[in-house]
Write a protein that holds these residues in place. Sequence first.
Motif, short mmCIF file in Angstrom:
data_model
loop_
_atom_site.label_atom_id
_atom_site.label_comp_id
_atom_site.label_asym_id
_atom_site.label_seq_id
_atom_site.Cartn_x
_atom_site.Cartn_y
_atom_site.Cartn_z
N ASP A 1 1.00 -1.30 0.10
CA ASP A 1 -0.11 0.10 0.02
C ASP A 1 0.76 1.44 -0.19
O ASP A 1 1.35 1.64 1.06
CB ASP A 1 -0.93 -0.01 1.25
CG ASP A 1 -1.93 1.02 1.18
OD1 ASP A 1 -1.74 2.07 0.54
OD2 ASP A 1 -3.03 0.92 1.92
N HIS A 2 1.20 1.78 -1.09
CA HIS A 2 1.88 2.99 -1.34
C HIS A 2 1.30 4.27 -0.43
O HIS A 2 1.78 5.06 0.09
CB HIS A 2 2.06 3.45 -2.68
CG HIS A 2 2.77 2.40 -3.60
ND1 HIS A 2 3.58 2.66 -4.79
CD2 HIS A 2 3.22 1.31 -3.19
CE1 HIS A 2 4.19 1.42 -5.21
NE2 HIS A 2 4.04 0.55 -4.24
N HIS A 3 -0.23 4.42 -0.53
CA HIS A 3 -0.68 5.37 0.21
C HIS A 3 -0.28 5.40 1.56
O HIS A 3 0.02 6.21 2.24
CB HIS A 3 -2.19 5.14 0.45
CG HIS A 3 -2.79 5.25 -1.17
ND1 HIS A 3 -2.91 6.31 -1.85
CD2 HIS A 3 -3.81 4.31 -1.58
CE1 HIS A 3 -3.69 5.94 -2.97
NE2 HIS A 3 -4.39 5.04 -2.67
N ALA A 4 -0.31 4.20 2.21
CA ALA A 4 0.25 4.00 3.62
C ALA A 4 1.61 4.62 3.94
O ALA A 4 1.79 5.12 4.94
CB ALA A 4 -0.15 2.63 4.18
N VAL A 5 2.45 3.94 2.91
CA VAL A 5 3.90 4.19 3.33
C VAL A 5 4.11 5.68 2.77
O VAL A 5 4.98 6.31 3.58
CB VAL A 5 4.65 3.62 2.35
CG1 VAL A 5 6.36 3.94 2.53
CG2 VAL A 5 4.57 2.13 2.54
N ALA A 6 3.50 6.12 1.99
CA ALA A 6 3.75 7.80 1.56
C ALA A 6 3.42 8.75 2.76
O ALA A 6 3.79 9.94 2.96
CB ALA A 6 3.03 7.96 0.55
N ALA A 7 2.36 8.15 3.62
CA ALA A 7 1.73 9.00 4.71
C ALA A 7 2.94 9.45 5.87
O ALA A 7 2.97 10.31 6.32
CB ALA A 7 0.68 8.34 5.43
N ASP A 8 4.06 8.80 5.76
CA ASP A 8 5.16 8.78 6.51
C ASP A 8 6.30 9.84 6.14
O ASP A 8 7.31 9.97 6.70
CB ASP A 8 5.60 7.52 7.10
CG ASP A 8 4.70 6.75 8.15
OD1 ASP A 8 3.98 7.34 8.68
OD2 ASP A 8 4.82 5.53 7.83
N LEU A 9 6.15 10.30 4.76
CA LEU A 9 7.21 10.68 4.07
C LEU A 9 7.01 12.28 3.84
O LEU A 9 5.72 12.72 3.80
CB LEU A 9 7.24 10.06 2.70
CG LEU A 9 7.88 8.56 2.70
CD1 LEU A 9 7.96 8.21 1.35
CD2 LEU A 9 9.20 8.41 3.28
N ASP A 10 8.01 13.04 3.82
CA ASP A 10 7.59 14.55 3.34
C ASP A 10 7.51 14.61 1.64
O ASP A 10 6.65 15.56 1.45
CB ASP A 10 8.87 15.24 3.85
CG ASP A 10 8.98 15.25 5.39
OD1 ASP A 10 8.19 15.43 6.11
OD2 ASP A 10 10.46 14.71 5.67
N ILE A 11 8.24 13.96 1.07
CA ILE A 11 8.17 13.96 -0.61
C ILE A 11 7.99 12.41 -0.81
O ILE A 11 8.57 11.63 -0.39
CB ILE A 11 9.64 14.45 -1.03
CG1 ILE A 11 10.06 15.67 -0.46
CG2 ILE A 11 9.50 14.31 -2.55
CD1 ILE A 11 11.19 16.43 -0.90
N VAL A 12 7.06 12.36 -1.70
CA VAL A 12 6.94 10.95 -2.36
C VAL A 12 7.77 11.08 -3.73
O VAL A 12 7.46 11.70 -4.63
CB VAL A 12 5.38 10.72 -2.45
CG1 VAL A 12 5.26 9.31 -3.49
CG2 VAL A 12 4.91 10.52 -1.11
N GLY A 13 8.54 10.23 -3.68
CA GLY A 13 9.35 10.24 -5.16
C GLY A 13 9.10 8.69 -5.80
O GLY A 13 8.57 7.84 -5.40
#
Length: 654
Positions: free
Chosen positions: A254-266
């Motif tokens: 789930d990229h939505h879930a992992v992205a929630a912890d990042l400042d920038i999504v690359g």
Amino acid sequence: MNRLELGVCYYPEQWDRSLWREDAQRMAEMGLDWVRIAEFTWGLIEPERGVFHWDWLDEVIDILGEAGLRVMMSTPTAAPPKWLIDKHPEILPVGPDGRVRGFGSRRHYCFSSDVYLAEACRIATEYARRYGQNPYVHAWQIDNEYNDHDTVLSYSKTARDGFRRWLSDCYGSIEVLNDTWGTVFWGSLYSSFDQIELPNELVASPNPTHALDFARFSSDRVRLFNRAQVNVLRQYSPGRDITHNFMAGSFEFDHHAVAADLDIVGFDSYPLGNLLGSTLSEDEKRRYLRTGAPDYQGFHCDLYRSQGKGRMWVLEQQPGPVDWAEKNPSPVDGMVRLWTWAAYAHGAQAVMFFRWRQARFAQEQYHTALLRSDGSPDQAAVELAQVAAERENLPDAPRERAHVAILLDYESIWAADILPHDDTFPNARIIREWYAGLRTFGVDLDFVGPQDDLNEYILIVIPQSMIVSSELAAKLRGSGAKLLIGARAGSKTPDMHTPLNLAPGELADLTGVTVRRAESLPELAQETVRFQDGATYDFTGWREIIETNETVVASFCSAYRDGSPAIVRSDRAIYLAMIPRGPLLHTILSDALSWANIPVTDCEPDLRITRRGGLGFAFNFGATGLSLPSDGTQGYLVGGSEIPPYGVSIWQDR
């Protein structure tokens, strides 16, 4: 940050130190702003436990920083060193065939290993303590390309033990698990969590809820692994942005879930590398062999920009032929420039090119770069210089929220792979094709997940959402948006059961539809859909037999249940009882946009138009020149109303 920033991936450890200072100077002269380094350096920095060789990396950072370049430092956890594997062989991943995947390349670790999680945090802490406050280090990348080489799902003993604990925490009692999984079917009941094995190497297909829970567990382990390193960096490197480079086209966690912890999504963008393995037709692959599919860059930029709440970077941009695909053609001259501007148009804050200099040894010798291995500039360097000059002509322009959103749910994609009912069920392809179809109308798009705010959209498109929870249905109901809903939506509960009220389950009140039967048809079936105006279109594959009291827009022409509804429209939703492609999909999307009062611009097949703030962008993916429609208000900043083959035009409304 609304000005396009440019960067490069650099591997100084692969080159003599006498080149480092010259490299940094050349990077700065080319107009590069960023340099990403060190994602595969663990074994070099720590050749044995507790023994660190930092001097060379210290020197590299100083050289880059003194040249005016900003450094993106990486945690090196994608390639654990051999001494760690020798001490803890249990951290190695295991494939679905039960075979251990060994040392000698990269990504040789199992996300389920608590031993490796601790080691990853330990080495991330060492890097963060060393460079977290360094004035030249402005951002961090965690690891490298989760799921590269299919490593999210690992079938190790460690994964099995972790999965059992996860299930115990989730269900509480084995009786609840048996009831939820429906283990009474085929008599596969369990009397304790310690009896549960992983869903691989079975005689027949696994229990679908078992398989879905293992996918959820595996995805949770990716997020845990990522978040643990994020927490380290927050502590030791405050104020620096943190990112990860997702793989384009990967849906295994789930990229939505992992992205929630990042400042920038690359993400890493390889339009040609991923072309031949895509689901495009042979004619389309031939047409776009040297350009990539026109919507490859836009799809992934829009997806990751949405997940990053507006902050998205391309962390690896293809510069020429890659070396890892089935075949590796060269992009036509001009495409690296086009891809770069397309990324910016779709919201990228920065684009980094992979890589600085082509490798002379090891696995990636054929992978091109900005420079050839002898240091001479390759075509991408020429196009980089053009982009660097052109960006000086552009004003700042933020990418704004779109009026149309596509719902992308990773769990539904896993569920359809687990329980396809059709050996060639298109699954994630449906989302890509609907996106591409909407883009041919010049419609700008956001992506949303089930957890996101759905308010303020005029139209929400739901191509493939097999699982619809009551919470998601309530959000859709409360959003006020019109809905275009694809077949199979809501056909399973989060437990992978058929809803008590049948499909579309929680969406029944919005659609006014009940699905009585689902079938999957071969190509030879030659089924058609007939609209009320008499127009007919071919389709194949998934078909549903539905009942409704709402408006029937189109019906099936078939030897079986002829005249049954194919497309139904209620006050809020259009529901499709089949999976459209080609001209049928084009007509359905056109009708839905008109119904929702979304303005459109019909584009020729090779033309894509999008907007970023007050700027308009047009891209020609074809071998012949194209003319842009003009009302005389466009002030061109790059190019003009006539777009040459593989060309770019950028304008500002006067």
